[in-house]
Write a protein that holds these residues in place. Structure first.
Motif, PDB file in Angstrom:
ATOM      1  N   LEU A   1       0.833  -1.200   0.000  1.00 16.60           N
ATOM      2  CA  LEU A   1       0.000   0.000   0.000  1.00 16.60           C
ATOM      3  C   LEU A   1       0.867   1.248   0.000  1.00 16.60           C
ATOM      4  O   LEU A   1       0.583   2.224  -0.709  1.00 16.60           O
ATOM      5  CB  LEU A   1      -0.918  -0.003   1.213  1.00 16.60           C
ATOM      6  N   LEU A   2       1.952   1.235   0.765  1.00 14.58           N
ATOM      7  CA  LEU A   2       2.846   2.388   0.803  1.00 14.58           C
ATOM      8  C   LEU A   2       3.483   2.620  -0.561  1.00 14.58           C
ATOM      9  O   LEU A   2       3.636   3.767  -0.999  1.00 14.58           O
ATOM     10  CB  LEU A   2       3.929   2.173   1.862  1.00 14.58           C
ATOM     11  N   ALA A   3       3.852   1.540  -1.242  1.00 13.67           N
ATOM     12  CA  ALA A   3       4.413   1.680  -2.582  1.00 13.67           C
ATOM     13  C   ALA A   3       3.420   2.345  -3.522  1.00 13.67           C
ATOM     14  O   ALA A   3       3.792   3.187  -4.354  1.00 13.67           O
ATOM     15  CB  ALA A   3       4.830   0.313  -3.123  1.00 13.67           C
ATOM     16  N   LEU A   4       2.159   1.985  -3.397  1.00 10.42           N
ATOM     17  CA  LEU A   4       1.115   2.576  -4.225  1.00 10.42           C
ATOM     18  C   LEU A   4       1.008   4.072  -3.964  1.00 10.42           C
ATOM     19  O   LEU A   4       0.891   4.873  -4.902  1.00 10.42           O
ATOM     20  CB  LEU A   4      -0.225   1.894  -3.945  1.00 10.42           C
ATOM     21  N   VAL A   5       1.076   4.461  -2.680  1.00  9.89           N
ATOM     22  CA  VAL A   5       1.002   5.886  -2.325  1.00  9.89           C
ATOM     23  C   VAL A   5       2.239   6.625  -2.834  1.00  9.89           C
ATOM     24  O   VAL A   5       2.138   7.696  -3.440  1.00  9.89           O
ATOM     25  CB  VAL A   5       0.871   6.049  -0.798  1.00  9.89           C
ATOM     26  N   LEU A   6       3.419   6.059  -2.607  1.00 11.56           N
ATOM     27  CA  LEU A   6       4.651   6.723  -3.023  1.00 11.56           C
ATOM     28  C   LEU A   6       4.713   6.906  -4.527  1.00 11.56           C
ATOM     29  O   LEU A   6       5.128   7.963  -5.018  1.00 11.56           O
ATOM     30  CB  LEU A   6       5.872   5.913  -2.555  1.00 11.56           C
ATOM     31  N   TYR A   7       4.283   5.893  -5.261  1.00 14.61           N
ATOM     32  CA  TYR A   7       4.433   5.951  -6.709  1.00 14.61           C
ATOM     33  C   TYR A   7       3.318   6.728  -7.403  1.00 14.61           C
ATOM     34  O   TYR A   7       3.070   6.535  -8.596  1.00 14.61           O
ATOM     35  CB  TYR A   7       4.603   4.538  -7.277  1.00 14.61           C
ATOM     36  N   THR A   8       2.704   7.632  -6.643  1.00 13.61           N
ATOM     37  CA  THR A   8       1.918   8.681  -7.285  1.00 13.61           C
ATOM     38  C   THR A   8       2.837   9.807  -7.764  1.00 13.61           C
ATOM     39  O   THR A   8       2.388  10.709  -8.473  1.00 13.61           O
ATOM     40  CB  THR A   8       0.874   9.271  -6.318  1.00 13.61           C
ATOM     41  N   TYR A   9       4.120   9.754  -7.386  1.00 11.31           N
ATOM     42  CA  TYR A   9       4.998  10.876  -7.702  1.00 11.31           C
ATOM     43  C   TYR A   9       5.230  11.105  -9.206  1.00 11.31           C
ATOM     44  O   TYR A   9       5.440  12.257  -9.615  1.00 11.31           O
ATOM     45  CB  TYR A   9       6.334  10.756  -6.955  1.00 11.31           C
ATOM     46  N   PRO A  10       5.208  10.072 -10.085  1.00 13.53           N
ATOM     47  CA  PRO A  10       5.355  10.406 -11.505  1.00 13.53           C
ATOM     48  C   PRO A  10       4.283  11.380 -12.004  1.00 13.53           C
ATOM     49  O   PRO A  10       4.567  12.258 -12.825  1.00 13.53           O
ATOM     50  CB  PRO A  10       5.247   9.045 -12.200  1.00 13.53           C
ATOM     51  N   ALA A  11       3.058  11.232 -11.492  1.00 10.19           N
ATOM     52  CA  ALA A  11       1.998  12.166 -11.887  1.00 10.19           C
ATOM     53  C   ALA A  11       2.307  13.568 -11.383  1.00 10.19           C
ATOM     54  O   ALA A  11       2.139  14.558 -12.113  1.00 10.19           O
ATOM     55  CB  ALA A  11       0.654  11.688 -11.332  1.00 10.19           C
ATOM     56  N   TRP A  12       2.769  13.671 -10.118  1.00  6.27           N
ATOM     57  CA  TRP A  12       3.088  14.995  -9.575  1.00  6.27           C
ATOM     58  C   TRP A  12       4.251  15.628 -10.337  1.00  6.27           C
ATOM     59  O   TRP A  12       4.243  16.837 -10.608  1.00  6.27           O
ATOM     60  CB  TRP A  12       3.442  14.892  -8.091  1.00  6.27           C
ATOM     61  N   VAL A  13       5.263  14.829 -10.694  1.00  2.00           N
ATOM     62  CA  VAL A  13       6.408  15.360 -11.432  1.00  2.00           C
ATOM     63  C   VAL A  13       5.975  15.886 -12.790  1.00  2.00           C
ATOM     64  O   VAL A  13       6.358  16.990 -13.201  1.00  2.00           O
ATOM     65  CB  VAL A  13       7.498  14.278 -11.595  1.00  2.00           C
ATOM     66  N   MET A  14       5.161  15.107 -13.486  1.00  2.00           N
ATOM     67  CA  MET A  14       4.727  15.534 -14.808  1.00  2.00           C
ATOM     68  C   MET A  14       3.869  16.793 -14.725  1.00  2.00           C
ATOM     69  O   MET A  14       4.078  17.760 -15.477  1.00  2.00           O
ATOM     70  CB  MET A  14       3.957  14.408 -15.510  1.00  2.00           C
TER      71      MET A  14
ATOM     72  N   PRO B   1      12.584  15.206 -16.503  1.00  2.00           N
ATOM     73  CA  PRO B   1      12.010  14.745 -15.236  1.00  2.00           C
ATOM     74  C   PRO B   1      10.778  13.864 -15.362  1.00  2.00           C
ATOM     75  O   PRO B   1      10.655  12.863 -14.664  1.00  2.00           O
ATOM     76  CB  PRO B   1      11.694  16.055 -14.497  1.00  2.00           C
ATOM     77  N   SER B   2       9.834  14.222 -16.247  1.00  2.00           N
ATOM     78  CA  SER B   2       8.597  13.449 -16.298  1.00  2.00           C
ATOM     79  C   SER B   2       8.840  12.051 -16.859  1.00  2.00           C
ATOM     80  O   SER B   2       8.333  11.056 -16.321  1.00  2.00           O
ATOM     81  CB  SER B   2       7.535  14.189 -17.125  1.00  2.00           C
ATOM     82  N   SER B   3       9.622  11.936 -17.923  1.00  2.00           N
ATOM     83  CA  SER B   3       9.908  10.619 -18.491  1.00  2.00           C
ATOM     84  C   SER B   3      10.724   9.771 -17.520  1.00  2.00           C
ATOM     85  O   SER B   3      10.479   8.571 -17.374  1.00  2.00           O
ATOM     86  CB  SER B   3      10.675  10.762 -19.812  1.00  2.00           C
ATOM     87  N   ALA B   4      11.693  10.383 -16.834  1.00  2.00           N
ATOM     88  CA  ALA B   4      12.496   9.639 -15.860  1.00  2.00           C
ATOM     89  C   ALA B   4      11.619   9.120 -14.732  1.00  2.00           C
ATOM     90  O   ALA B   4      11.791   7.982 -14.263  1.00  2.00           O
ATOM     91  CB  ALA B   4      13.607  10.531 -15.305  1.00  2.00           C
ATOM     92  N   ALA B   5      10.675   9.936 -14.273  1.00  2.00           N
ATOM     93  CA  ALA B   5       9.788   9.509 -13.188  1.00  2.00           C
ATOM     94  C   ALA B   5       8.900   8.349 -13.624  1.00  2.00           C
ATOM     95  O   ALA B   5       8.696   7.388 -12.872  1.00  2.00           O
ATOM     96  CB  ALA B   5       8.930  10.688 -12.726  1.00  2.00           C
ATOM     97  N   ILE B   6       8.371   8.424 -14.841  1.00  2.00           N
ATOM     98  CA  ILE B   6       7.512   7.351 -15.336  1.00  2.00           C
ATOM     99  C   ILE B   6       8.315   6.065 -15.516  1.00  2.00           C
ATOM    100  O   ILE B   6       7.870   4.974 -15.132  1.00  2.00           O
ATOM    101  CB  ILE B   6       6.838   7.759 -16.663  1.00  2.00           C
ATOM    102  N   LEU B   7       9.509   6.184 -16.093  1.00  2.00           N
ATOM    103  CA  LEU B   7      10.338   4.993 -16.300  1.00  2.00           C
ATOM    104  C   LEU B   7      10.711   4.336 -14.985  1.00  2.00           C
ATOM    105  O   LEU B   7      10.806   3.102 -14.895  1.00  2.00           O
ATOM    106  CB  LEU B   7      11.601   5.375 -17.075  1.00  2.00           C
TER     107      LEU B   7
END
Length: 237
Positions: A46-59, A189-195
């Protein structure tokens, strides 16, 4: 320090060096501290799911400040990776929802977003290896000070612990930071975050191989979506 890193740091501006240290002392340390604090309250999945919202925030932040411009490929890749992560991890999340843990997880996500955006600008003046040296030094300084003040610094553990620390530091910490900064300088930044969203997919696969954790059909679909986003970004335009 190796001669190459020393040379890079000598050639860098004082401002770039200060920002690199601050990235570790404030950005990386904040993100890691919040993450491990949240891990005491939430299931890892669950924590991983919360943390990995960051690609959306970066983009979204990159678009808002004019650092990058939206393209159909990036938006589709973000959608694929986001849906894939939800499918991959949501089904594994169990237990009651701790609001403090969720808040800490989101805080880690926001801290990582700021860290990536600042690093993207700093990387223009520092090569990845030199920047990683500063980040690790800054983060180590913060954790040493906080640990000493809290009375939590301890080396009273089995010798085997030193072996694992010696492996974690270069392989699981320094090497990923160097590679991330190298990719950040090349794709933005956005592509790096998504990758980097491929990380939880790798975690699930390794858990399956090492601990015989069963991958459900939904998890395989989610992993395929995340990897599809990475392939979409890497494919020629």
């Amino acid at each position: 320090l190796c001669p190459r890193v020393r040379g890079s740091l000598r050639a860098a501006s004082q401002r770039a060096i200060a920002i690199g240290l601050a990235l570790g002392a404030i950005g990386y340390a904040t993100q890691a501290g919040l993450f491990f604090g949240a891990l005491q309250r939430l299931d890892a999945s669950l924590l991983a799911l919360v943390l990995y919202t960051y690609p959306a925030w970066v983009m979204l932040a990159s678009f808002a400040i004019g650092r990058e411009h939206p393209t159909r490929r990036r938006v589709v890749a973000l959608a694929l990776s986001s849906v894939g992560l939800v499918v991959l991890l949501a089904g594994a999340a169990a237990g009651s929802l701790d609001p403090v843990g969720v808040a800490m997880g989101l805080g880690a996500s926001f801290a990582y977003t700021a860290y990536i955006l600042v690093a993207d600008r700093t990387a223009l003046d520092l090569p990845p290896l030199a920047l990683t040296t500063l980040v690790c030094a800054g983060a180590a300084g913060t954790f040493a000070i906080v640990g000493a003040l809290a009375g939590e610094l301890s080396t009273d553990f089995a010798p085997e612990g030193w072996l694992w620390l010696g492996l974690i530091a270069p392989i699981s910490t320094a090497l990923p930071i160097v590679l991330f900064f190298a990719g950040l300088a090349r794709v933005g930044p956005s592509s790096a975050a998504i990758l980097s969203s491929a990380e939880p997919v790798v975690t699930v696969v390794l858990a399956y191989l090492a601990f015989d954790e069963v991958l459900s059909g939904f998890q395989l679909v989610g992993a395929a979506l995340v990897l599809g986003a990475a392939v979409l970004l890497a494919a020629p335009a």
